[in-house]
Design a protein around this motif. Structure first.
Motif, mmCIF file in Angstrom:
data_model
loop_
_atom_site.group_PDB
_atom_site.id
_atom_site.type_symbol
_atom_site.label_atom_id
_atom_site.label_comp_id
_atom_site.label_asym_id
_atom_site.label_seq_id
_atom_site.Cartn_x
_atom_site.Cartn_y
_atom_site.Cartn_z
ATOM 1 N N LEU A 452 0.795 -1.658 0.665
ATOM 2 C CA LEU A 452 0.019 -0.118 0.375
ATOM 3 C C LEU A 452 0.661 1.259 0.020
ATOM 4 N N ALA A 453 1.556 0.666 0.779
ATOM 5 C CA ALA A 453 3.138 2.784 0.924
ATOM 6 C C ALA A 453 3.399 2.508 -0.235
ATOM 7 N N ALA A 454 3.966 1.570 -1.332
ATOM 8 C CA ALA A 454 4.489 2.113 -2.422
ATOM 9 C C ALA A 454 3.484 2.273 -3.800
ATOM 10 N N CYS A 455 2.239 1.929 -2.894
ATOM 11 C CA CYS A 455 1.081 2.955 -4.232
ATOM 12 C C CYS A 455 0.565 4.086 -3.391
ATOM 13 N N GLY A 456 1.334 4.482 -2.628
ATOM 14 C CA GLY A 456 0.920 6.009 -2.074
ATOM 15 C C GLY A 456 -0.074 5.900 -1.246
ATOM 16 N N ILE A 457 -0.311 4.832 -0.198
ATOM 17 C CA ILE A 457 -1.847 4.820 0.552
ATOM 18 C C ILE A 457 -0.638 4.432 2.165
ATOM 19 N N HIS A 458 -0.610 5.100 2.938
ATOM 20 C CA HIS A 458 0.611 5.262 3.509
ATOM 21 C C HIS A 458 -0.062 5.391 5.385
ATOM 22 N N MET A 459 -0.763 4.235 6.023
ATOM 23 C CA MET A 459 -1.378 4.013 7.468
ATOM 24 C C MET A 459 -0.661 3.767 8.192
ATOM 25 N N THR A 460 -0.953 3.579 9.336
ATOM 26 C CA THR A 460 -0.593 3.417 10.824
ATOM 27 C C THR A 460 -0.532 1.631 10.406
ATOM 28 N N GLN A 461 0.432 1.015 11.553
ATOM 29 C CA GLN A 461 -0.136 -0.092 11.306
ATOM 30 C C GLN A 461 -1.402 -1.197 12.107
ATOM 31 N N GLU A 462 -2.153 -0.391 12.693
ATOM 32 C CA GLU A 462 -3.604 -1.350 12.987
ATOM 33 C C GLU A 462 -4.336 -0.261 11.976
ATOM 34 N N VAL A 463 -4.223 0.607 10.926
ATOM 35 C CA VAL A 463 -5.611 0.749 9.833
ATOM 36 C C VAL A 463 -4.670 -0.505 9.122
ATOM 37 N N VAL A 464 -3.857 -1.588 8.267
ATOM 38 C CA VAL A 464 -3.485 -2.036 7.616
ATOM 39 C C VAL A 464 -4.080 -3.365 8.589
ATOM 40 N N ASP A 465 -4.626 -3.276 9.242
ATOM 41 C CA ASP A 465 -4.307 -5.084 10.142
ATOM 42 C C ASP A 465 -6.379 -4.916 9.898
ATOM 43 N N ASN A 466 -6.546 -3.304 10.129
ATOM 44 C CA ASN A 466 -8.463 -3.419 9.847
ATOM 45 C C ASN A 466 -8.361 -4.074 8.019
ATOM 46 N N ILE A 467 -7.763 -3.099 7.103
ATOM 47 C CA ILE A 467 -8.305 -3.167 5.818
ATOM 48 C C ILE A 467 -8.276 -4.654 5.731
ATOM 49 N N ARG A 468 -6.735 -5.457 6.296
ATOM 50 C CA ARG A 468 -6.027 -6.937 5.979
ATOM 51 C C ARG A 468 -8.032 -7.885 6.892
ATOM 52 N N ARG A 469 -8.357 -7.205 7.491
ATOM 53 C CA ARG A 469 -9.118 -8.241 8.364
ATOM 54 C C ARG A 469 -9.999 -8.632 7.578
ATOM 55 N N CYS A 470 -10.516 -6.749 7.091
ATOM 56 C CA CYS A 470 -11.557 -7.042 6.038
ATOM 57 C C CYS A 470 -12.212 -6.983 4.979
ATOM 58 N N TYR A 471 -10.773 -7.494 4.060
ATOM 59 C CA TYR A 471 -10.306 -7.713 2.628
ATOM 60 C C TYR A 471 -10.064 -9.739 2.685
ATOM 61 N N LEU A 534 -12.842 13.206 12.741
ATOM 62 C CA LEU A 534 -12.131 11.794 13.004
ATOM 63 C C LEU A 534 -10.609 12.469 12.370
ATOM 64 N N ASP A 535 -9.746 11.481 12.514
ATOM 65 C CA ASP A 535 -8.667 11.563 11.615
ATOM 66 C C ASP A 535 -8.401 11.329 10.825
ATOM 67 N N LYS A 536 -7.345 10.795 9.238
ATOM 68 C CA LYS A 536 -7.417 10.005 8.722
ATOM 69 C C LYS A 536 -7.716 8.776 9.205
ATOM 70 N N SER A 537 -6.491 8.136 9.776
ATOM 71 C CA SER A 537 -6.093 6.551 10.249
ATOM 72 C C SER A 537 -7.587 6.422 11.267
ATOM 73 N N ALA A 538 -8.160 6.730 11.902
ATOM 74 C CA ALA A 538 -9.556 6.522 13.169
ATOM 75 C C ALA A 538 -10.647 6.147 11.463
ATOM 76 N N PHE A 539 -10.421 7.379 10.633
ATOM 77 C CA PHE A 539 -11.270 6.874 9.315
ATOM 78 C C PHE A 539 -11.035 6.311 8.574
ATOM 79 N N PHE A 540 -10.208 5.870 8.234
ATOM 80 C CA PHE A 540 -10.149 4.345 7.622
ATOM 81 C C PHE A 540 -9.910 3.147 8.412
ATOM 82 N N SER A 541 -9.601 3.435 9.864
ATOM 83 C CA SER A 541 -10.031 2.358 10.362
ATOM 84 C C SER A 541 -11.811 1.997 10.760
#
Length: 550
Positions: A452-471, A534-541
């Motif tokens: 995700l970072a390589a594609c320009g999406i910079h998120m905390t590990q917590e947000v990425v974990d949410n995305i992972r569980r979601c998909y 909400l900040d961006k991380s909380a919004f993504f979570s």
């Protein structure tokens, strides 16, 4: 004549049958009294050589001798005088490119007489010329099972007078050029029936070297049209000499190998026809023969192919193929680009067939299944990918399409939008593969943050974990490319929406446009009771708190 394409051995058979190189037969050719007499008649200064200008007249002298003993059009050795172009080819093959000795002239004549026998065999209707159907049949009987339209392209490239058929001297040119291609194939394959990428690179470089004498000879002739050398590959074809890249061979094999990382001789033949066509197109744009195209020339290239692309997209395409970051597209890079976008051109009819000029997400899913633009070579194999899911295609349509009146979000893609999607997927796939650390063809959940970072999406590990569980609904621990694209597009849309909201709080965004009251209410209420900032991380979570397969 052989019928099979997988028999192995030399390809010099049938249409491409060559003269015997047995010493006795060769010596007999080189001492033919009739041939030597014709040669001496035109070697006026007794230098022991005749040049290109004298060659056609010397050939006609032999013709008169043949006609006296073999009357009839079908048996005539040369139905019409040879063009200067044909004489250049013959001098390059049997001499030094500019002149011929007596023994070389004898070899040349025996070669031509052998070709005349083959020509008569192909000319079934004895018309004195070869039609496309006759040429196609000759290719097939020689074990080269290429499509009739490919053979038609071969014929057109030598049909100098645009008669629709090949006269004998045009046939001689064709045969001389294909002799070079076949010799390079035979040397590289050593009797094998297929060729691998590294061997194909060797073949292309050998073709350039073997074509150098004729390329130089054609360029020296003031009365030979420049286009006659434009489709040829030779070492000095551009001001700067550059070898072909290994990656070019991989792209060509992906395009013509039908899913295999090798080419049969028939596929190799179709590839050569394609490359000649692309070389001619490149030379018409590269007016100063520099061997590279700038952005404006590249734009004209697409326009000439009927593809009126936005300048921004042309720039993106050019940058993705500019491997050496020179700011221009060299011929080698152009071939890679042409392989890809020539295939895209074949899909344009799908859009013109639709009344709206758009294709749906379902059409997009089907189209992805028949284009090879996204394939790559990795670890000695062609990396294909599984079909995109309908859901992923709907996300792509929503992101890149333009909504029609009455549509809350786009329901289809226009032609240029589809090309933008392809360019987007190419870039995403290249980054996806770099994040496939285990090289299993899929990104693991642990590598998702990097991808995700390589594609320009910079998120905390917590947000990425949410995305992972979601998909990762099947708990496989990996993301196939279509799954990655689906989550990437969703993340990028949310990212754009959030940034737009921060920049202009009162502006409606795709997330709230279905409710025209929500946007102004949030902007006006500020921190009023009941509203949460909400900040961006909380919004993504929050956005990825629910699994996507519910």
């Amino acid at each position: 004549m052989a019928m099979e394409d997988d028999t192995g051995g030399s390809r010099k058979r049938g249409l491409f049958l060559d003269l015997s190189q047995e010493p006795f037969a060769k010596a007999a050719r080189q001492t033919n009294a009739e041939y030597l007499a014709a040669f001496q008649a035109f070697d006026i200064d007794r230098s022991g050589f005749i040049d290109i200008a004298e060659l056609s007249n010397a050939l006609q002298a032999v013709q008169h001798s043949v006609e006296a003993t073999s009357p009839g059009v079908s048996n005539r050795l040369f139905p019409r005088p040879f063009q200067v172009t044909t004489c250049c080819w013959l001098c390059a093959r049997f001499g030094d490119g500019a002149r011929l000795s007596g023994t070389q002239f004898c070899e040349l004549l025996d070669y031509v007489r052998n070709l005349k026998d083959i020509f008569n065999e192909i000319d079934v209707d004895t018309s004195g010329s070869i039609s496309c159907a006759e040429l196609h049949r000759a290719f097939q009987l020689s074990g080269v099972n290429v499509a009739e339209n490919v053979v038609a392209q071969v014929g057109r490239s030598y049909d100098a007078d645009s008669s629709g058929t090949l006269e004998f001297d045009e046939f001689v040119q064709m045969r001389l050029e294909w002799d070079c291609y076949i010799t390079a194939w035979d040397r590289a394959t050593s009797g094998n029936t297929v060729i691998q990428p590294e061997r194909l690179l060797q073949v292309l470089e050998e073709v350039k070297r073997s074509m150098e004498p004729v390329g130089q000879s054609l360029q020296r002739q003031a009365d030979v049209p420049v286009f006659m050398s434009q489709g040829l590959f030779f070492t000095s074809m551009f001001k700067v000499h550059r070898p072909f890249q290994a990656q070019t061979c991989e792209w060509l094999i992906i395009r013509f190998g039908e899913g295999n990382l090798f080419l049969t001789f028939s596929q190799y033949s179709a590839m050569l026809v394609f490359m000649k066509e692309m070389k001619s197109a490149f030379c018409k744009l590269d007016a100063n023969a520099s061997g590279s195209l700038n952005l404006d020339e590249l734009y004209n290239c697409f326009a000439g192919l009927g593809m009126q692309l936005p300048p921004q997209l042309v720039a993106q395409i050019g940058q993705s193929f500019d491997r050496d970051n020179s700011g221009e597209i060299e011929f080698d890079e152009f071939v890679q680009m042409a392989v890809e976008w020539h295939e895209m051109m074949q899909q344009q009819s799908r859009f013109t067939e639709q009344a709206s000029g758009r294709i749906s997400a379902t059409d997009l899913q089907e189209l992805f299944g028949c284009v090879r633009v996204l394939y790559r070579v990795r670890d000695g194999a062609v990396q294909t990918m599984r079909a995109f899911s309908p859901h992923a295609c709907r996300w792509l349509v929503a992101m890149f399409g333009s909504p029609m009146p009455g549509e809350a979000f786009a329901q289809g893609l226009a032609w240029n939008e589809f090309l933008t999607v392809i360019q987007y997927l190419k870039g995403a796939y290249a980054k996806y593969l770099t994040c496939d650390i285990s090289r299993h063809g899929a990104v693991t959940t642990q590598d998702l943050w990097v991808a995700l970072a390589a594609c320009g999406i910079h998120m905390t590990q917590e947000v990425v974990d949410n995305i992972r569980r979601c998909y990762d609904t099947d708990s496989s621990g990996t993301f196939e490319f279509d799954e990655f694209i689906q989550l990437l597009v969703e993340c990028q849309l949310y990212d754009q929406v959030f940034d737009a909201r921060v920049a202009q709080p009162s502006t409606l965004t795709p997330l709230n446009r279905l409710n025209p009251l929500l946007g102004p209410a949030l902007a006006a209420a500020g921190s009023a009771n009941g509203l949460v900032t909400l900040d961006k991380s909380a919004f993504f979570s929050m956005a990825f708190a629910v699994p996507r397969n519910l």
